[in-house]
Structure formats: structure tokens, C-alpha cells
Design an enzyme around this catalytic site. Sequence first.
Site, PDB file in Angstrom:
ATOM      1  NE  ARG A 150       1.414   5.512   8.773  1.00  0.00           N
ATOM      2  CZ  ARG A 150       0.304   5.142   8.161  1.00  0.00           C
ATOM      3  NH1 ARG A 150       0.254   3.991   7.560  1.00  0.00           N
ATOM      4  NH2 ARG A 150      -0.749   5.922   8.153  1.00  0.00           N
TER       5      ARG A 150
ATOM      6  CD  GLU B  32       9.068   9.357  -5.521  1.00  0.00           C
ATOM      7  OE1 GLU B  32       8.617   8.434  -6.187  1.00  0.00           O
ATOM      8  OE2 GLU B  32       8.476   9.818  -4.528  1.00  0.00           O
TER       9      GLU B  32
ATOM     10  CE  LYS C  94       4.646   3.241  -0.157  1.00  0.00           C
ATOM     11  NZ  LYS C  94       5.182   3.333  -1.533  1.00  0.00           N
TER      12      LYS C  94
HETATM   13  O1  M6R Z   1      -0.968   5.573  -1.642  1.00  0.00           O
HETATM   14  P1  M6R Z   1      -1.233   6.268  -2.933  1.00  0.00           P
HETATM   15  O2  M6R Z   1      -1.068   5.382  -4.115  1.00  0.00           O
HETATM   16  O3  M6R Z   1      -2.563   6.963  -2.956  1.00  0.00           O
HETATM   17  O4  M6R Z   1      -0.119   7.390  -3.048  1.00  0.00           O
HETATM   18  C1  M6R Z   1      -0.140   8.324  -4.091  1.00  0.00           C
HETATM   19  C2  M6R Z   1       1.147   9.106  -4.146  1.00  0.00           C
HETATM   20  O5  M6R Z   1       1.344   9.799  -2.964  1.00  0.00           O
HETATM   21  C3  M6R Z   1       2.356   8.199  -4.410  1.00  0.00           C
HETATM   22  O6  M6R Z   1       2.198   7.448  -5.569  1.00  0.00           O
HETATM   23  C4  M6R Z   1       3.635   9.061  -4.555  1.00  0.00           C
HETATM   24  O7  M6R Z   1       3.558   9.846  -5.694  1.00  0.00           O
HETATM   25  C5  M6R Z   1       4.886   8.176  -4.574  1.00  0.00           C
HETATM   26  N1  M6R Z   1       5.871   8.711  -3.686  1.00  0.00           N
HETATM   27  C6  M6R Z   1       5.529   8.100  -5.909  1.00  0.00           C
HETATM   28  O8  M6R Z   1       6.635   7.260  -5.927  1.00  0.00           O
END
Ligand code: M6R
Length: 603
Positions: A27, A483, A598
Amino acid sequence: MCGIIGYIGKQEAFPVLISGLKRMEYRGYDSFGFCIHDNENGTTTFKKVGKISAADQVLGDMKVSGNMGHAHTRWATHGGVTEANAHPHLDCKGSISVVHNGIVENYKELKKELEAEGHTFISQTDTEVLAHLIEKFFDGNLEQAVKKAVGRVRGTYGIVVLSKDDPNKIVAARSGSPLLIGIGEDEYLVASDPAAVVANTKKVVYLNEGEIATLTPDNYSIYTEREPQEIDWNVEDVEMGKYPHFMLKEIMEQPESLRNSLRGRLVPDEGKAKLGGLMPIEERLRDIERIYVIACGTARYAALTAEYMLEEYAGITAKVDAASEFRYRKSTIDRNCAMLAISQSGETADTLAAIREAKSKGVLTIGVTNAVESSQARETDAGVYNHAGPEIGVASTKAFTSQLAVLALLSLYLGRQRQLSLVMGQRIANELIRIPDLVQKALECEPQVRELAAKYKDCGNMLFMGRKYNYPTAMEGALKMKELSYIHAEGLASGELKHGPLALVEDGFPVVAICPSDSVYEKNVSNIMELKARRARILAVATEGNEDIAGIADEVIYIPKTLEMLTPIVAVVPLQLLAYHVALARGCDIDKPRNLAKSVTVE
Ligand code: M6R
């Protein structure tokens, strides 16, 4: 964004807090800290810059005793990554200690007011305001002081508070940031994440918005009484086990996570999907004319794939927006529309804000989330859980494929309410049943991808391209690459190449072309030829049995054949593995990429 945990009970708090913090480190991992209270030896407060997982030696040498305390792992928002800015934050007397997840938006005005009243601040954080505000209202009762303090706060918070002057008690409060209480044997925990408490107990109560809870060694109380729930996964699910990284574990778990996402949700003979979470709104859904799909990051690429699925199979116009954009445009969304929000964590601030905006206009909101009892699950009118199990790696992998599977189910469900034929419904249902096995097969490319990664690890730039269903797959492949490996990568619709990006291409420029044998295969091949003419280096992701592509591309990774709408679920697997192995070869921190966390609970 940050991880917080509190413990009160009969055990030593130190090991419980440290292991809980480690399981929540995804987190945020800029710095960490804890405060532990012992009735005989007083209070120990410790803070350190860096990852808790890299501090085993320091922590191993520490002797901290006490049966209550709290701890925090930080993703910096207000104030740089320094020890002073790490949590916990204390009041002037060092009596009240606060850990916080969220943002105090009006911290400047509160700080000014408190400074004028004589409070001294030592950090640049918004959180420190909370410690002083609680101090201001404290008259011997911590709950009352917390209640008054949060009444002055604008913004979001999940806080866990201790006070030496009202000992044997932890007070927790939530607004906009998740918090749950873990009910153990002679012990109580409070945390922002079930992963932090699951080693001690699976019995939890999620705090509702605006609630304040008090934990003592013998009991807990919240304003509203309710039954505890069971966490439906185990501590092994939030540990790496035999894998070197959570990301690899989660990539490899995909056949299983997909099985869990699909279990009990298909009626192949009737060509239908059965989605219990949508039952209460089944009739309303028949009248929906358009769907606005909102999400962020990887979930947005799932949304863009759903746009094709919903239009092709459900016959519903779908429009995708980045959740962070939705609330700032003058939207044409109305009561004939539904909003579909997709979020792994169910706590993404932008996505929640978009849901609230749609709700304020009377729009039906539907959620797809992996997190039971998350804010998204609570705030949407109805929804579908992913059941993919906890995803710890910052880079989303199994949640993405699960989202795609759930969105295919949703398209089938809505399609069969409309004009989708029985025969086509049966085809989709039967192919979805095969998907976990096809993903298992796709994972067999790992040794080949590992070798390819050695060739691609020194690239400065990469392009990923695809058409139709695999245009979002290309964007997802590029996002994973940037990333994790910090290589600049872009995902393009293949047809867009010649409208600008082709100018980048020179001898040996790496392009990953996702070109399964589908309705747009020939078009993709034409684009590959345009790239080859400019001596680009092509890594093709193609369907098993396609021998022609081997004569065109420099390298080919084969994936099993499936229905066009489901190809992204198998095509993304080699892209996840490629990003993983390239990042590994470059020595990057795979589960904790720089600057990221995350769950993005701030706007
Ligand atoms: O928890 P969420 O699916 O809402 O998160 C959305 C994005 O923050 C998340 O998918 C982010 O782009 C990841 N790090 C991609 O791998």
C-alpha cells in the site's frame, strides 16, 4: 494509499504489528513507523525511511515490549520522504499518537489555527494536524476527543489513535479510507487491509463511513452493532510461498483465479450468465440504453475491452472514461444510462468520486471489484465480485484477467436480456469455461519469454500495438513494461501507427505486435509490414498454428486459440511475463516499483 494497523490484546504487539505491516507494504513503502505502549516501561516510538521488508536487521535487534500499539507504512503525499514525516505523529506532549491513511484537505487552515493556539509542529504532513487537534479536544476521554477532532476535518481518513493519558484503549475512525476490526482470541486488531490481520483472525467487522470504534483488551465497540464476517482467504494468499515475487505468483495463479471468478456463474445450456449481485436490478438493466464505464490504470484497459464486448454482444452503446476525468466533464449521462465502475481494490479515490457524481444524478451504478466490503462495493447499487483472491503485487495481473472474464460474463448477461442468440450465448459460455485451461497453456511460454527478456532489457523505448479487442491489451502491455522496468513504452491501435508514431521507428526499434488470428489479423499484418519496411524489430504474439507470422516477425510467442472477445485474457499473459522478466533482468524492484503504491486512495 498507506497501510495502518493497531493491536491490543495479550500478545506482544511488536511482532504482530511488524508482520501485519509487511503484509500491507504494497500500500506504500517510502517509510514506516510504530508506537507501542507498555504499562510498565512506557511508550516506544520508532520511525524509519525505506521499506520495512529491508529493515529486518534493525528490527531484529530491537527489544520492544507492550501489548498495545499501532504502526504505519507510508506512501508520501504531503511532505517528503523523511523520518520526521513518517508516522506515527504525536501531539505537543508526546502523549497522543496517530497513524493515518488519507488526506486532510483543510490541514493548512487547521495548522494555522493550532499554531496560533501554541501548538508546535515538527513535520510537513497533513496528519500531524490530527494529533494536535485531538490534543486540543482531549479532556481525559480519547473517543470524545477523536470525535470532536474528526468533526473539523475535510478530506479522507482512516486513523488509529493511542494516548498515554487514556491508556489500555485504541480509538479508530474512518471516512473515505477503509478500516476493519479483526476479532481474535483475547485480542483485537484494526487495519486498513484484511491482509494485515488474517494471520491472527479471519473474523472481521468493516467500519462504515463516519464510524468511530474503541478497542480495549477485552472488547470492541462501534456506534452501530453488527455481525462479524469471515475473510474468505488464508494467510498463504498474502504470502509469496515458493515464488520470488508476488507478481510472478499472481501471474501463475491466473488459471485458478479465473476459475474462481467464473465458478457457478455460467449456465452453458441456456447460453447465459448467472450474476447474483445483479439480481436486485435485473429488471432495471433491461431498460438501460447506454453504459458509461469508468476505471483507472489497468482497470481502465479492462473497461476499454468491455466497450467492444458490450457493443458487439450486448448491443449496448458503451463509453469509457478515465475515472479521474469523468467528474470534470459536462457528461451526458442520465437515468437511461448505467455507470459501470471497475476497480480491483474498490478504494480508488477517482473511481469512487465518479460513482458519487453519477449517483447524484440518479444514475444506476454497478461495480466490478475484487475487494469484498470495499467502499466501491458499498456505494454502488449492485455489482459483481471478482473473487480473484488478494492481489499484492503493485502491478495488476490476475485482477486484470479476472476483470476481463467478469466483463465477458456481464456482456453475456446483458446480451441475453437483449438480442444475443441462444447459440452465440452458448458459444461464449462454453469458451469461458475453457479459459482457465487456455491461460494455463499460455503460461507455458515463460521459458521463452525469459530468454527474450535478456534481448529486450536494454531498450530505451518500446511500442506495443494491437487492434480491436487487443488495442487495450497493447496499452496494458505497455503499462506493465513502464511501471515495472521503467522502459518508456506506449500502447497503440495498430492503425494509428502511420499517423505519427511511425516517425519513432528506426533500425531495430522494438515493437510488440499482438496479432491473434481474428477478424483484424490481415490488417495487423499490413501494419507489421509497414514497420518491417523501416527495419523495426517485431515480437509478435500470435495464435498457435499460424506459421506465416514466423516468416514476418523477428520473434513469435504463441498463444492458444479462443473466441476473439476473449483473446485479451490469453494475449496479456506473455506481456505480463515479458514485463516481469525485463524488470528482473534490469534489477528493478518488481513488487514495489518506484513512486507507486497498490491502491490509489488520493485524487
Ligand atoms: O484498484 P484499482 O483497480 O482501482 O486500481 C487502478 C490502478 O491504480 C491500477 O490498475 C494501476 O494502474 C496498476 N498499478 C497497474 O498495474
